[in-house]
Design a protein around this motif. Sequence first.
Motif, mmCIF file in Angstrom:
data_model
loop_
_atom_site.group_PDB
_atom_site.id
_atom_site.type_symbol
_atom_site.label_atom_id
_atom_site.label_comp_id
_atom_site.label_asym_id
_atom_site.label_seq_id
_atom_site.Cartn_x
_atom_site.Cartn_y
_atom_site.Cartn_z
ATOM 1 N N VAL A 4 0.859 -1.182 0.000
ATOM 2 C CA VAL A 4 0.000 0.000 0.000
ATOM 3 C C VAL A 4 0.897 1.234 0.000
ATOM 4 O O VAL A 4 1.815 1.319 0.815
ATOM 5 N N THR A 5 0.607 2.155 -0.890
ATOM 6 C CA THR A 5 1.444 3.339 -1.044
ATOM 7 C C THR A 5 0.621 4.605 -0.885
ATOM 8 O O THR A 5 -0.397 4.787 -1.557
ATOM 9 N N GLN A 6 1.069 5.469 0.010
ATOM 10 C CA GLN A 6 0.475 6.792 0.155
ATOM 11 C C GLN A 6 1.562 7.793 -0.229
ATOM 12 O O GLN A 6 2.557 7.917 0.464
ATOM 13 N N SER A 7 1.348 8.479 -1.310
ATOM 14 C CA SER A 7 2.409 9.289 -1.903
ATOM 15 C C SER A 7 2.515 10.689 -1.314
ATOM 16 O O SER A 7 3.425 11.435 -1.653
ATOM 17 N N THR A 24 -2.651 4.137 -3.320
ATOM 18 C CA THR A 24 -2.629 3.082 -4.333
ATOM 19 C C THR A 24 -2.141 1.805 -3.681
ATOM 20 O O THR A 24 -1.472 1.830 -2.649
ATOM 21 N N TYR A 25 -2.490 0.695 -4.282
ATOM 22 C CA TYR A 25 -2.108 -0.581 -3.697
ATOM 23 C C TYR A 25 -1.764 -1.562 -4.808
ATOM 24 O O TYR A 25 -2.117 -1.341 -5.975
ATOM 25 N N ASP A 26 -1.089 -2.592 -4.434
ATOM 26 C CA ASP A 26 -0.690 -3.609 -5.401
ATOM 27 C C ASP A 26 -1.105 -4.966 -4.857
ATOM 28 O O ASP A 26 -0.738 -5.332 -3.727
ATOM 29 N N PHE A 68 -13.034 4.759 -5.297
ATOM 30 C CA PHE A 68 -12.415 3.450 -5.471
ATOM 31 C C PHE A 68 -12.360 3.125 -6.958
ATOM 32 O O PHE A 68 -13.406 3.026 -7.621
ATOM 33 N N GLN A 69 -11.153 2.997 -7.467
ATOM 34 C CA GLN A 69 -10.923 2.657 -8.868
ATOM 35 C C GLN A 69 -10.186 1.320 -8.903
ATOM 36 O O GLN A 69 -8.953 1.283 -8.793
ATOM 37 N N LYS A 70 -10.951 0.239 -9.049
ATOM 38 C CA LYS A 70 -10.358 -1.092 -8.910
ATOM 39 C C LYS A 70 -9.313 -1.377 -9.979
ATOM 40 O O LYS A 70 -8.249 -1.925 -9.701
ATOM 41 N N ALA A 71 -9.611 -1.022 -11.206
ATOM 42 C CA ALA A 71 -8.674 -1.309 -12.297
ATOM 43 C C ALA A 71 -7.355 -0.569 -12.100
ATOM 44 O O ALA A 71 -6.278 -1.096 -12.387
ATOM 45 N N ALA A 72 -7.461 0.627 -11.596
ATOM 46 C CA ALA A 72 -6.263 1.432 -11.370
ATOM 47 C C ALA A 72 -5.638 1.140 -10.020
ATOM 48 O O ALA A 72 -4.555 1.663 -9.711
ATOM 49 N N LYS A 73 -6.295 0.328 -9.201
ATOM 50 C CA LYS A 73 -5.833 0.011 -7.848
ATOM 51 C C LYS A 73 -5.588 1.296 -7.056
ATOM 52 O O LYS A 73 -4.512 1.516 -6.480
ATOM 53 N N SER A 74 -6.611 2.105 -7.067
ATOM 54 C CA SER A 74 -6.551 3.400 -6.405
ATOM 55 C C SER A 74 -7.710 3.530 -5.427
ATOM 56 O O SER A 74 -8.839 3.094 -5.717
ATOM 57 N N PHE A 75 -7.444 4.152 -4.286
ATOM 58 C CA PHE A 75 -8.455 4.238 -3.234
ATOM 59 C C PHE A 75 -8.244 5.545 -2.483
ATOM 60 O O PHE A 75 -7.602 5.579 -1.445
ATOM 61 N N SER A 76 -8.805 6.626 -2.966
ATOM 62 C CA SER A 76 -8.582 7.935 -2.352
ATOM 63 C C SER A 76 -9.700 8.269 -1.373
ATOM 64 O O SER A 76 -10.840 7.813 -1.525
#
Lengths: 115, 113
Positions: A4-7, A24-26, A68-76
Motif C-alpha cells: 500500500v502506497t500513500q504518496s 494506491t495498492y498492489d 475506489f478505482q479497482k482497475a487502477a488500484k486506487s483508493f482515495s
Amino acid sequence: AQTVTQSQPEMSVQEAETVTLSCTYDTSENNYYLFWYKQPPSRQMILVIRQEAYKQQNATENRFSVNFQKAAKSFSLKISDSQLGDTAMYFCAFMKLQGAQKLVFGQGTRLTINP
Amino acid sequence: DAGVIQSPRHEVTEMGQEVTLRCKPISGHDYLFWYRQTMMRGLELLIYFNNNVPIDDSGMPEDRFSAKMPNASFSTLKIQPSEPRDSAVYFCASSQGFNSPLHFGNGTRLTVT
C-alpha cells in the motif's frame, strides 16, 4: 505480497475546504477490503471508512467518501467541509478477503486543518 | 463497551530488562492482533490470534519477542531482553469474525534506553 502506497507524506488545508488523500495498492487478489484509519494526536487508531472490492458503489460516511478505482488500484479519501478535529495521520490499509487476516498499512499522510 | 484496553500507556525501561505489554480485547471479539508502529517502518503486524490460538507469528522480529493469549479476554506481548531498537508504539487490536474491521487500543509507547 500486498503493498500500500500513500504518496503524500503531508497535506495542509483551511477549515471548511475539501481535501483528497491518495492511496494506491498492489495485489493479485480479486476480492479484498480497503480501509482508511485516522490517528489523531491521542494516538488511537480510528476506523474512518471501509470499502469492499466487490462493490462498485463508493463508500460514504457523513463527510468522508472514497473514490475506489479497482482497475487502477486506487483508493482515495475525500474529506468535505474539513474541521479542525480532522487533523490527524491518515492510513490507508488493505485486507485480503480470503486467507490471513492481515491488515497491511500504507506509510500514512499527515493532514493538518488550519483555522 | 470500553473498547480495546492496553496497559501500560507508557513504559520506559533499560536495555536488557524484560518488558510485558498487556491487552484486553473487546468482549466477543475472536481475533486479536499485535502491531508495532515506528517512524521508519510504519505499522507492522507482529502476530495475530483466532480463538486464543496463534495463527500467524511471521511478523515477530526475533526470539526475544513472545506473545500469549491464555484466555479470550487477555493477551500479553513480552520482550526479553529488551533493546533500544525495540522502542516503538505497540498496538493491540481485536475484531469480531473473519474480515471484520479491526478496533485498536490506545497503544503502549515503549522506550528502551
